[in-house]
Structures are given as C-alpha cells and as structure tokens.
Design a protein around this motif. Structure first.
Motif, PDB file in Angstrom:
ATOM      1  N   ILE A  97      67.731  27.622  33.523  1.00 60.10           N
ATOM      2  CA  ILE A  97      67.022  28.897  33.398  1.00 60.10           C
ATOM      3  C   ILE A  97      66.850  29.569  34.755  1.00 60.10           C
ATOM      4  N   ASP A 137      81.129  31.240  28.830  1.00 57.90           N
ATOM      5  CA  ASP A 137      80.175  30.142  28.933  1.00 57.90           C
ATOM      6  C   ASP A 137      80.909  28.829  29.217  1.00 57.90           C
ATOM      7  N   SER A 142      74.086  28.320  31.600  1.00 58.93           N
ATOM      8  CA  SER A 142      72.725  28.839  31.641  1.00 58.93           C
ATOM      9  C   SER A 142      72.276  29.070  30.216  1.00 58.93           C
ATOM     10  N   LEU A 143      70.974  29.137  30.023  1.00 56.01           N
ATOM     11  CA  LEU A 143      70.491  29.345  28.658  1.00 56.01           C
ATOM     12  C   LEU A 143      70.444  30.836  28.325  1.00 56.01           C
ATOM     13  N   TRP A 144      71.642  31.424  28.249  1.00 54.72           N
ATOM     14  CA  TRP A 144      71.691  32.861  27.940  1.00 54.72           C
ATOM     15  C   TRP A 144      71.176  33.150  26.544  1.00 54.72           C
ATOM     16  N   GLU A 145      71.320  32.156  25.689  1.00 52.53           N
ATOM     17  CA  GLU A 145      70.885  32.375  24.304  1.00 52.53           C
ATOM     18  C   GLU A 145      69.405  32.703  24.264  1.00 52.53           C
ATOM     19  N   GLN A 188      67.656  33.942  26.663  1.00 50.56           N
ATOM     20  CA  GLN A 188      67.452  35.273  27.230  1.00 50.56           C
ATOM     21  C   GLN A 188      67.744  36.335  26.166  1.00 50.56           C
ATOM     22  N   SER A 189      68.782  36.099  25.393  1.00 51.91           N
ATOM     23  CA  SER A 189      69.123  37.070  24.355  1.00 51.91           C
ATOM     24  C   SER A 189      68.084  37.077  23.245  1.00 51.91           C
TER      25      SER A 189
END
Lengths: 895, 504
Positions: free
Chosen positions: B395, B406, B424-427, B429-430
C-alpha cells in the motif's frame, strides 16, 4: 402669564444655569484627603478625596428609605400599596392628578416597541371609522340636503287633533291607541319617502359627476373658442424649456428590468453553484487528492505551490557545446487530475462518434452528459470568433502577434486559415445544435402533445364526469377511480391540474395534502406497473414533472415515502430471495434517479436503493427471459446512477459477464478464471439461454431492449441478439467510465475473456462491430500503466508556538503574561473579591444601623414605661390622698 | 368396522375399556381403526391407544407372553394375555405409521411409542431379575430401525427423537445397537445414510460438564421400586461403540450431499470422541481438494487436527490459497472460511510473500464480491498488513514509480511464485470508488496510517445484505439533496441511460 413663562424657561436655561453656577463651595473641614505616598502624574484615583459627612448622611438616608421600611414591615404578612398616581401627594390638586394619570395612561400605550416608530400614531376614530377616512370628503353630502321643514316636530293636524281635540262629538270614534298607531305609521311612511327621494338625488348626482367628466372637453373647448387667437402669446422658448424640464415625467427609481442575458447569466451562475455543490457531495468529504512533492510545516494548505525550476547543471559535451537536457516532467502527469481525465475521455468519445460510428449513446452523452463540456465548447467557439476580429487582444494572441508581424500576404493566408477553422467549428456546432434540437423536440412533443386549449377542454370534460376532481382526494381509491378512466398522458394533465389548484402558495394546509398526493401517485405508479410494465413507464413518463415539483415542495416527506416504498419492496424481496421482483419494484429505481441526485457519495434515499439493486443482481437466479431483462434493467439503472460519479459496482459487471457467458457454447469455457460467478450456472439447464446456434441475418432495427422482455418468459432469437448487444454496449460504457481506476484491467479481465469466446460470426454485422470495438477497448485497458501506491506524505507537525510577550501599556505594574481567557478570568475573580468586600462592609453597616434603631426603640419604650409607671403612681397617690382626706373629713365630722 | 369415530367417541370408548373388562371389545375397534383410516385421521386413535395402554400398564393388567393360553387359567390371566396380544399389535401398527404415514402422524406415533416404552420400563411386563436395570431394548430397536428408513427422509421424526436422547438410558442403548446396524448395512442407499447421519447428529455424547450437572435424566427410572437398581452411563462403552460405528460409516459409498453431511457431523459431533483422529487426515485432505462447502468443512477439520492433535501438513497453505475463488462467496460456509483462514494466517512467522499472495488474491476477489464480503475482506487484508509490516509495501511502495500491468499472477497455483510482493493493492484503491458509500469509506484505510490493534472480524462475518440495507436506512442526513433539473418526461436531464438501452 407668569406660569407659562416660568415653564418656558425650562431645560436649556436650567442647564446653562447649572453650568454657570460655581460648584457648591465645600467646607474644607468636611473634606477628607487621602494622602498618597507617591504621586503619579496622569493617574486619576477615585479615592483621592472623600466627603465623609455627606456620604454618611447619604447612606443614612438611603438606609432609611430602604432598610428601615423593610424593618417596619418585617413580620407583617399583609401589605397595602397605594399606587394611584399622586394620591399621597398633598400638593397636587385634583385636576393635576387627573392630568398626570392621563399622561401615564398615554405613556403606557407607547410601548418599547413603538419608540422608534414615529410615523404610526394613535388612530383616531369617529363612530368606528378612522378620521382620515372620513376626512377624505369623498362622499360628502351636506346636511343642508335634509328637509328644512323636517324639524322632528309633530304635524300640525296631529297636534290639532290630539292636543286640542275639542269635543268628541264631531270626531270619529278613535281610541287613543289607534291614533298613536296611525301617527307612527304616518311618520314611518314619511321617513321612507324622504329616504327614497334622497337616494334618487344621490344617484342623479353621481351620474352627473361621471357624465360631467365626459362633457368636460366640450365645455373646455367651448370656453376656449370665444377667446381671441391673437391674444395667445407665443410662449418664450426659455419658459417652454423651463416648464418642460419642470414637468418632465419623472419615474421613481426602481430596479432595472433584467435583460434576457442577465437572467440567463444568473441562471447559469445558479446552475454552476448547484453543480459545484453536487460535485462536492459526490466526493463525499474526501479531500482532493493532490499530491504534493514537498509539504512544509509552514504550508497554509491553500493549494499554492512554488514551481521549483528543476536544477539543471550546466554541462558541456565533448565539443564544448552546452548540453540542454529536457528533464522529463513527471510532475505533469501527476498533476493531471481526474477531471482532466474525464475531459479527455469525452473528447475521445466525441472523436469516435465523429468518425462515423453511429453510436447513439456517445453522442447523447456528449450532448446531455456534462454541461461543463458544452460550456467549454462554447468558450472555444467564442475564442475563435474573437480571433476573427482584426484587432484582438485575446489570450490566444501569441499566434496573432506573430501574424501581425508577418507580411500582408501571410496575413491573408492566416485569415483564410482562420475562416476555415471557424467554418469547421460552425459545422460542428450546427451538428451539435441539430442533435440538441432533436432531443429537445422530442421532449417538446412529449410534453406538449396536448395544447393548452385542448387541455382546458379536456379538463372541462373531466369536470363533468367528476365534479370535484380538482381537490386532492382523501383516499387512493378515490384517485384511482378518476385516473383509471384516462390514459397516461391525460392522467398527467389531471395531476398537474390538481397540483395547480392546491398549490402551497394558496394555502399552507395544502402542503400536507400534496404530500399525501405524492404517496398516492407512487401507489398509482406501483399499481399501473404491476398490471403492465409499459403502462407503468408511460404513467411515470407523464407524471415525472409533477413528481419533481412535489419533491421540491417537501423534500423530507417525499424522501420518507420513497424510502418507505423501497423498504417495503426490499422486505417483499427478502421473503422470496433468488427471484427477481416484478417490474413494479424495479420502476421505483427510476423514480429515485429522477428525483434525487444519484451521484452523491451518500444519500439517504439513493444509497439504500443501490444496496437493494446490488443485492438483487447478486442473488437472483437467471432462468428466463424475464430474469435476464430484469437484470439488464437493473444494470442500466446502476449505469445511470454512476454516469456522473463514475463509481464501480461489481454486481453490474458480474451480471454483464454472466449474460456474455449465457451466449457462449460451453465446451469453450474451460479456464478457471472465466467461470461465471453465481447466480449464473457453470453448466446445466440455464447456462446457455442466449446461445445463438446459427448465423442470423442482418436486421435494420436497433438492438434495444423492449418492454415486452420484462414480462415474457420464452426466449427468441431477436431477444438473444438484443440482450447480448445491450450487454456489450453497457460494458463499453462501463469501461469508458471506469478506465481511470487503476484496477480496471482486472475488473474487466473476466469480461474480456468471455467476450473473446462469443461466437461473433453468428451475429448481425452491427453487433459484430460493437463487439470488436469493445474488445479493442479491453485491449487498450490491458496496456494501461499502473502507478504503485504511495501513501501521501503527512504534513510535518509545526513546533508549538507560545504567546508573544508584548506589553501594550507600561504603567509600572507588571501584568503577568497570560492568555486572553485566563486574563478575563483573573479580572472577574478580582472583581468578585472586591464586590464581596464591599458587600460585607455594607452588611456590617446595615447591622449597625439596625442595632442603633433597636437601641433607640428600647430606650423609647423604656421611657414610655417609666412615664406610665409614674402616672400610675401619681394617680394612686392622689387617690390615696383623696381617701385620706375623706377619712379626715369623716373624723372631723365625728368629732 | 370402518365407521369413523369422532375423537369424543374415541374417548368414550377408551373410558369404557378402562372402566370394565366387559367392554374390552371396544379396544379391538379402536385398534382396527388405525389400519382403516388414512394417515391424517390416525392421530386421535393413537392418542386413545396411548391413553388406554398407559393406564393399563400402570395397573399392570397387561399380562406376560405365554405360548399357549392355558384353559385352566383364570379369567384375569386370559384377559391379561389377550391384552398383551393387543399391545403387541398396537406396537406393530404404530411402527407402520412411523414408517409410512404423514409427518404429523409419524411424530405422534413416535412420541406415543416412547411414552409407552417409558411406562413399560417402569412397570416391566416380564419378570426382571432383581438388581438389574430393566430397559425394553427390543422395542427401542424396532423404533430405531423404523427411523433409519431407506425409503423416506425422516428428518422431522429424528428431530423429535432428539428430545428423548437427553435421557441417558435411551442414549446408551441407541449407541449400543448402532454398531450392529451399521455393520449390517453393506451398501446402504443415500436416504439411509442421510437418516443415519442425522441420527448420529441428534444423539451427541454428553460432555463431562453435562455428566456432572444432571445425572438424573433417565427415562425408565423405576419409580415404583424405591431401592431398585440404578442406571450407570458407561462413557467408555459409548466411545467404543461410537468409534466402531464411525468406522463403518466412513467406508460406505458417499454421494456429494452425504459427504457434506458426513463432514458436518464429523466436525460437530464425532471428532472429539474419536480414538485416532489423525487417521482422518487423508480423508480430510481429499475433501479439501473438492473445494466449495465441503472444502471449507474439511479445512475446519484440519484446523482442529493441527490445533489439538499436532498434525503437520506442508501443503496446507497452497490448498487454502486455491480455495479463494469467486464462487466461495455464494457458499454457505464462507464465514467459516474467513474465520479459519484468519486463524491460519495469524502466525507472524509465515513468509511475507505468502501472506502477500493471500492479500493480493483476496483483493482481486473484492472486484467481484458482494458488498458484505468486501467489508470482511478489507478488514482481513488490513489485519494481514498489520501482522506483517513488510506488506506495507503493497500500500505504500518504497520508491513509487509505475509498471506495465499488474506483476501479480492470479492463475499461479503456488502462492510463493505469484510475485505478489512486486505488486500494489490497486484493487483497494479502486474500491474507494465503489458504488456503496460504506465500502468506499472502508477502503480508505490504506490512505492513512494503520491502527495498532487488529480489526475484529467476528463482528461482521455473519453480515447479510439485508443488514447492510438496514444500516444504510438508518443513516440520517441533515438535508436531503434533490435534483435541480426539472424533467419533462421520464428521462433524467443530463445522465439518462435507461432510454438509450431500452425502447419503451
């Protein structure tokens, strides 16, 4: 004469006398001086000089007036106060008292409220009419009109008969009673006649008055005619001028009427404000994520950032030339905010649609999607138009300056260029306006199918059938009875009429009535949608403006009732989960989207509806055409809810994936990651509802979903194509909406794999192009670069600041430095201390006064007692003396 | 004698029978009624019979079994013999009712039989040897055999039967006969297995505390004889029989549904009493591979084995990792799964890239998960990051920068090779742009420093969508925002989508 003079001397003189009079010279022995050890120049002390005698006597007087009085009435429970003004004052005469009381009464009427209200005086009346009214003399009829003869005396004949009636022999035998009755009747008759005549004359007078005005010009002209034309002098031009100026029509200054433009401007501003508010709500209190490279402790957080020029070291290459390295501006990318992204997106869409892809949706989005974009476009056109002007001092003048410097030939060329540009813009504009117009016209047609005239005629007919339809019905049944006789459009007119007749501005009671009307309307929509989906939508279509108006009348109540319905529907759904509810539940999401801003981050009505929608999409089994249509309807609503806010809903995307999966031959689906997510089945009876077996001929009709899909169970080829086409189109829109999210490639991964498995050649060419376009968009998504997550650096904490030690006035005493609050507290504490001291001293003196009083009283009573004792002794002694004297006498007599 | 009798008549009949022996033929009438009536009307008859025989048993008028009635016997003996015959016939009839009839009648027959059985235990029909506890085992066996039907699902009678298993003597004798029944069945069908497993589920062995708390719960307590023999519950025997029974049950052929049930019963009731639970490991591991609800249950079994019996199983985390599939959200035991995986991953000694792979996989799942699960997963991931500070790079990347696609490989089966640490934990963030405000707010935890205490998962594990709906309803707003564009029709000004996709 003396008295008024004395009065007239009054205030001013006494004031001047006071000023002129020397201060009462004080006996220096009466003055007590408090000597000070150190004199400070400029400091004034209250306690410098004192007059002990005077102040003591004053205190005594005060005590006598207050404490003594209290002491006297102590232990006495009853009190009698005579508050009549001047009652105790012996010097006042009776008349004075009356006057004083009257003035007091008058004063009372001047309440505090009216102190400053100079204009409004007491209204004087005469016989219930205000004097001012009477004094207009408009209806003046002089008393002279009254019959002069009518003096209220009895008629001569009567007098003769009654008073001086001679002998009864030659008279008719009339009793006195009859006579009186006759008399009364006669006088009544006479009065009535008189009244009649008077009214007639009044009428005639009025008539004359009015007609006289008409006659006036004739009279005037007749008057003028005889006058000699020669006599009329030609007026002096100066006089004419002067009079003109004098009598020039003057208008009171008032607010200037706003021009169309100003009104528009105002509207625009208001809109912009509302939109800004909506935007704010959309982000839901989340602060704008601006990434600062560096944040200092002194930062005011006002968004101001110094653009630090990248430090470029001056370097030379081998040949001695200066090397200029273009630093890659990474900051630029970071600064590109979300809105910019959106703008880009819209532009892309625009390009797409211009390229010839007849994507209706994109165009619509451009037209009605976001006003900002339109505004921007407008600005652009404005700019380019102003460019056309020869002397333009515009901001896009960099080019212009260059142009001016060029030769004339160049200028010509440039002009041509610009003309071309404007032409292009014009064409674009016209296309846009065409679209707008088309949309607008459609709306107009919908709204004004019935002209005003037709409406009134129609309403008349309704009125004949239902005499009191324009009042808000008491029950839903009553409303339903009226509405069921008419079609949707007419229903809209009726409701509109009811609302107009019961507007709040007419009566505040109407508010609650209209609130119930809103509930009835919701019920009506529910009812009509439960019978037939198309009918329900039609009804909603025509009721939408009324619903909107009602919502703005009382938002709380309306939101409560809408929420109530949603709750009810959700509970009904709870009881039979895994089954899509009927259309009369689904239609209310449309109502929500019409009445409430769906882009809000959190909204008391919208959020629960969204939860409900997601719940249905996740839980309901898909087994028939009705289920697929209901799901697609919900997905469309989710899309509509998120058009502005660009939010992400797994439920909707999952459902669309499921629809794609339904259209895939199952032997192709083997990869684990493309298995459908429940409620869709991997294999089995309901896993290939939409599978197209053979190629279908091209059809010209648009591939939109139909109302009938919501009620029918069987699946035909047309439905298969339409469902897939709609799913693909909606996926495309979701992709364009959500592509700004970092995880968007993963979001749509499943969909992209499924899409690639769809037997594309079976579909009509139009659908094929759509599918290809979507797969291109997926491809684009996959190439997206991802930025690693970095937590925004927290702003460093500033050192704690102390209060600066500043002394404003230096007067020798040191005031301890302290905060304003503490200072105030200290001040108050000091004050309390002093007040306490003073109060204690006063109490002590009061005690002394009282004890002195008591002492005096005891002395007084002692004295009286002594006096009485003395008297008693005296009388006893005299008595004894008398007795002895008597005895002595006796003795003497005996002797 | 197929005349219908009202319940009043039945009661009168019963009273007559009880009043005088000469009205005994009425008993015969009532008895024949059970056969004649269709299933719905049997209940009053059963009740009447219960009343008659209950009283008769109490009076000890029902006689002993004799092979042939002696002529010389007195009237009372003959009467007793006759009554005994009727009694036996009643029992067979009731068993038939229990096997064949509708649910209500079944339940009535079962409770009547159990009541008569209790009375028989108290007032034995046969002479019992003194000093021994008497229990009519034979009758109980018939009942149990009827309950373990191979033709009909006996869920409701079995649930009713559970009421009687709180009597230790019933429990004891049922367990005593179960191994033989299990052994006798070589290839039982699915219905039998279901009934059998349900029976086991309903007759749990008493725990130590329960034994201490109420030792007086005995159905056939000989109240008449004050100094009669007591009943002693022998836990040792019970365990022995249980193990023997279970050994048989495990070897039957199981369909997926019975497999599921088997696991459930095993975990909930049987496992603590097994002598050699480690022998179950292979069975559990095989179950784990089948995934879904069965997998979750097996996982729980393995967890118990690891926790209590020192099981070591190297490949466990790979299996656990493979269980996180999108389908898991629609199974029954997802709360159990989340709870267990939270336990499994609670060790701070696990390799970071393993945990990162779990976090990343869970994050991927949030993109397709229903709202209530997203909330659980978010907390779960938060807990993982809290336990393993190295995961903070997911994060908060130490250097920042960007990457093409990814790096995490979702399809990789081995969590250690999934390259999760490079991602990264883009999910999450989304998810900050999720349509539901509660989730969007919950996903913001990655923006601020993490708390020092872990989130409590247990509170929200059992949340349903309805709960979320209710919670959303309860949120009050100060002001209700409204749209500001007046619609002229159904189309929403500036954002209409419905009419684009739908042709009304």
């Amino acid at each position: 004469m003396g008295k008024p003079k004395a009065k007239r001397r009054g205030l001013s003189e006494s004031a001047s006398a006071k000023g002129a009079m020397p201060k009462k010279t004080l006996n220096p022995f009466e003055i007590h001086v408090n000597r000070q050890k150190f004199n400070v120049i400029g400091r004034k002390l209250k306690s410098e000089r004192g007059l002990p005698g005077i102040s003591r006597s004053r205190a005594m007087a005060k005590r006598k007036a207050t404490l003594l009085q209290e002491y006297k009435v102590k232990d006495k429970s009853n009190k009698f106060f005579d508050r009549r003004i001047g009652e105790k004052d012996r010097e006042m005469t009776n008349e004075d008292k009356v006057i004083a009381r009257f003035t007091a009464e008058r004063m009372k009427s001047f309440k505090k409220k009216q102190i400053f209200n100079l204009a409004e005086d007491e209204v004087l009346t005469h016989r219930g009419q205000t004097l001012s009214e009477i004094e207009k003399f408009e209806d003046f009829h002089s008393d002279d009109d009254e019959d002069v003869n009518d003096t209220g005396k009895l008629g001569a004949s009567f007098v003769e008969d009654a008073h001086f009636g001679g002998g009864p022999e030659d008279r008719d035998k009339k009793s006195r009673k009859d006579l009186i009755a006759q008399l009364i009747a006669e006088s009544k008759k006479r009065k009535a006649e008189k009244q009649n005549i008077r009214e007639q004359t009044l009428d005639l007078t009025e008539k004359l008055d009015t007609e006289w005005h008409d006659l006036l010009p004739i009279v005037a002209s007749s008057k003028k005619k005889p006058t000699d034309p020669v006599e009329v002098e030609k007026p002096d031009s100066y006089d004419v001028m002067m009079r003109e100026l004098k009598f020039e029509a003057r208008v009171k200054a008032s607010d200037p009427l706003k021009t169309e433009q100003e009104i528009q401007e105002e509207e625009r501003k208001k809109r912009a404000e509302l939109e800004a508010e909506r935007e704010k709500r959309m982000f839901g209190g989340e602060e704008n994520e601006q990434l600062y490279k560096h944040r200092s402790a002194d930062d005011l957080d006002d968004g101001f950032a110094i653009d630090v020029e990248p430090e470029v070291t001056l370097t030379y290459d081998l040949e001695g030339n200066i090397m200029l390295r273009e630093l890659e501006s990474t900051e630029m990318e970071e600064e590109s905010s979300r809105s910019a992204n959106q703008l880009d997106k819209v532009n892309e869409n625009q390009e797409d649609s211009n390229d010839g892809g007849s994507n209706n949706d994109d165009e619509e989005e451009e037209n009605s999607g976001s006003e900002d974009d339109n505004d921007d476009d407008d600005e652009e056109t404005d700019d380019s138009l102003s460019d056309l002007r020869p002397s333009s001092g515009n901001e896009s003048s960099a080019e212009d300056v260059k142009d001016n410097q060029m030769s004339q030939k160049d200028q010509k060329e440039a002009k041509q260029e610009r003309e071309e540009q404007t032409e292009r813009i014009k064409i674009e504009d016209s296309v846009e306006t065409m679209n707008n117009k088309l949309a607008g016209e459609r709306l107009l047609i919908v709204a004004n199918l019935l002209t005003e005239k037709d409406k009134s005629v129609f309403l008349q007919s309704v009125k004949i059938k239902f005499p009191n339809f324009s009042s808000v019905p008491e029950t839903y049944e009553a409303l339903h009875k009226i509405l069921k006789c008419y079609n949707a459009e007419e229903q809209g007119v009726i409701i509109d009429h009811i609302m107009k007749k019961n507007h709040i501005s007419l009566n505040e009671v109407n508010r609650s009535r209209l609130e119930t009307l809103f509930q009835f309307l919701l019920q009506h929509i529910d009812h009509s949608a439960s019978q037939d989906a198309g009918q329900g939508l039609k009804v909603l279509n025509y009721l939408a403006p009324s619903l909107y108006d009602l919502t703005h009348m009382s938002p709380e109540c309306v939101s409560r009732s809408v929420l109530e319905i949603i709750k009810e529907k959700q509970q009904a759904f709870q009881n039979r989960q895994q089954k899509y509810p009927t259309f009369n539940s689904l239609i209310f999401f449309k109502v929500v989207s019409l009445l409430f801003p769906t882009s809000d981050f959190q909204h008391p009505v919208v959020s629960p509806s969204v939860v409900f929608m997601c719940q249905m999409l996740f839980q309901c089994r898909v087994k028939s055409r009705r289920d697929i249509s209901a799901g697609l309807f919900l997905v469309t609503m989710v899309l509509e809810f998120t058009v502005l806010s660009k939010r992400f809903s797994p439920a909707a995307i999952n459902f669309l994936c499921g629809v794609l999966h339904l259209a895939i031959p199952k032997r192709l689906v083997q990869v684990a990651s493309v298995l459908p997510i429940p409620p869709f089945r991997r294999v089995g009876e309901y896993s290939d509802l939409l599978l197209l077996e053979d190629k279908v001929e091209d059809v010209d009709a648009p591939f939109q979903m139909k109302v009938a899909d919501l009620s029918e169970e069987t699946i035909d080829t047309s439905f298969k194509i339409r469902a897939l086409a709609s799913a693909v189109a909606m996926l495309g829109e979701f992709v364009s909406n959500l592509s700004y999210l970092q995880a968007s490639p993963n979001m749509f991964y499943r969909a992209s794999v499924l899409l690639s498995k769809v037997p594309i050649h079976h579909y009509p060419t139009k659908v094929q192009t759509e599918i290809e376009k979507l797969s291109l968009a997926f491809q684009k998504l996959k190439e997206k670069t991802l930025q690693f997550l970095v937590v925004e650096r927290k702003r460093p904490k500033a050192l704690r600041l102390y209060e600066p030690k500043i002394e404003t006035v230096c007067d020798g005493r040191r005031i301890r430095p302290m905060g304003p609050e503490k200072m105030e507290r200290e001040r108050l504490l000091h004050k309390i201390k002093r007040e306490k001291k003073a109060a204690l001293r006063e109490i002590r003196r009061d005690n002394a006064f009282l004890s002195k009083l008591k002492f005096k009283e005891t002395i007084q009573s002692d004295k009286e007692r002594f006096q009485k004792v003395k008297e008693i002794f005296g009388s006893a002694a005299s008595q004894l003396g008398e007795i002895r004297a008597l005895e002595r006498k006796k003795n003497r007599l005996k002797k | 004698m197929s005349v219908r009798m009202s319940s009043k008549q039945l009661r009168e009949n019963a009273q007559l029978v009880l009043k005088d022996k000469k009205y005994a033929h009425h008993l015969q009438n009532v008895l024949s009624l059970i056969q004649d009536y269709d299933s719905n009307d049997v209940q009053p008859c059963i009740l009447t019979l219960e009343m008659i025989f209950g009283e008769l048993l109490r009076r000890r008028e029902v006689g002993k079994v004799c092979t042939s009635p002696e002529k010389s016997a007195s009237f009372d003996t003959n009467y007793g013999f006759w009554l005994r015959q009727r009694y036996e016939r009643t029992f067979t009839r009731l068993l038939i009712v229990l096997k064949k009839h509708s649910t209500a009648s079944q339940l009535q027959a079962l409770s009547t039989m159990m009541k008569l059985l209790a009375l028989e235990g108290r007032y034995p029909l046969e002479d019992t040897p003194k000093g021994e506890f008497y229990f009519p085992v034979q009758r109980l066996q018939f009942i149990i055999l009827a309950l373990l039907s191979s033709e009909q699902n006996m869920t409701d009678p079995l649930i009713r039967f559970q009421e009687f298993t709180s009597y230790y003597d019933v429990l004891y004798f049922v367990w005593k006969m179960l191994p033989n029944i299990a052994l006798s069945q070589k290839k039982p069908n699915e219905i039998f297995i279901k009934n059998f497993l349900l029976l086991i589920d309903k007759i749990p062995l008493p725990t130590e505390e329960e034994l201490k708390a109420n030792s007086e719960m005995i159905l056939c307590s000989p109240t008449g004889i004050l100094d009669g023999p007591g009943f002693v519950l022998n836990m040792h025997y019970l365990r022995k029989w249980l193990n023997r029974t279970w050994g048989c049950v495990m070897h039957w052929d199981h369909t997926p549904t019975t497999h599921h049930q088997l696991l459930y019963v095993l975990l909930e009731k049987v496992l603590p009493y097994l002598d050699h639970p480690l022998l179950l490991t292979d069975f559990l591991m095989d179950s784990l591979d089948s995934g879904g609800a069965v997998g979750v249950l097996a996982l729980q079994g393995i967890f118990t084995l690891i926790q209590k019996h020192n099981l070591e199983y190297p490949n466990l985390f790979v299996k656990l990792y493979s269980m996180f599939e999108p389908e898991i959200f629609h199974t029954k035991y997802k709360a159990r799964l989340f709870y267990l995986s939270d336990m499994f991953l609670s060790s701070t000694h696990l390799p970071e890239n393993l945990v990162a792979a779990f976090a990343k996989r869970l994050a991927r799942l949030t993109l397709v998960a229903p709202p209530q699960d997203i909330l659980v997963i978010l907390m779960f991931i938060g807990n993982l990051v809290l336990r393993h500070p190295g995961l903070k790079r997911l994060i908060n990347h130490p250097t920042g920068g960007e990457v093409n696609g990814d790096p995490y490989i979702m399809d990789e089966r081995d969590p250690l090779n999934s390259c999760a640490m490079e991602s990264s934990l883009w999910e999450i963030q989304s998810l900050q742009n999720h349509i539901l405000p509660s989730i969007a707010t919950a996903a913001r935890f990655i923006n601020s420093p993490l708390p020092s205490v872990e989130w409590d998962l247990t509170k929200i594990l059992e949340q349903t969508p309805d709960d979320i709906f209710v919670r959303e309803l309860k949120k009050k707003a100060k002001e209700i925002a409204l749209t500001f564009d007046k619609p002229t029709s159904m189309e929403v000004p500036g954002g209409e989508r419905l009419t684009h996709y739908w042709n009304f």
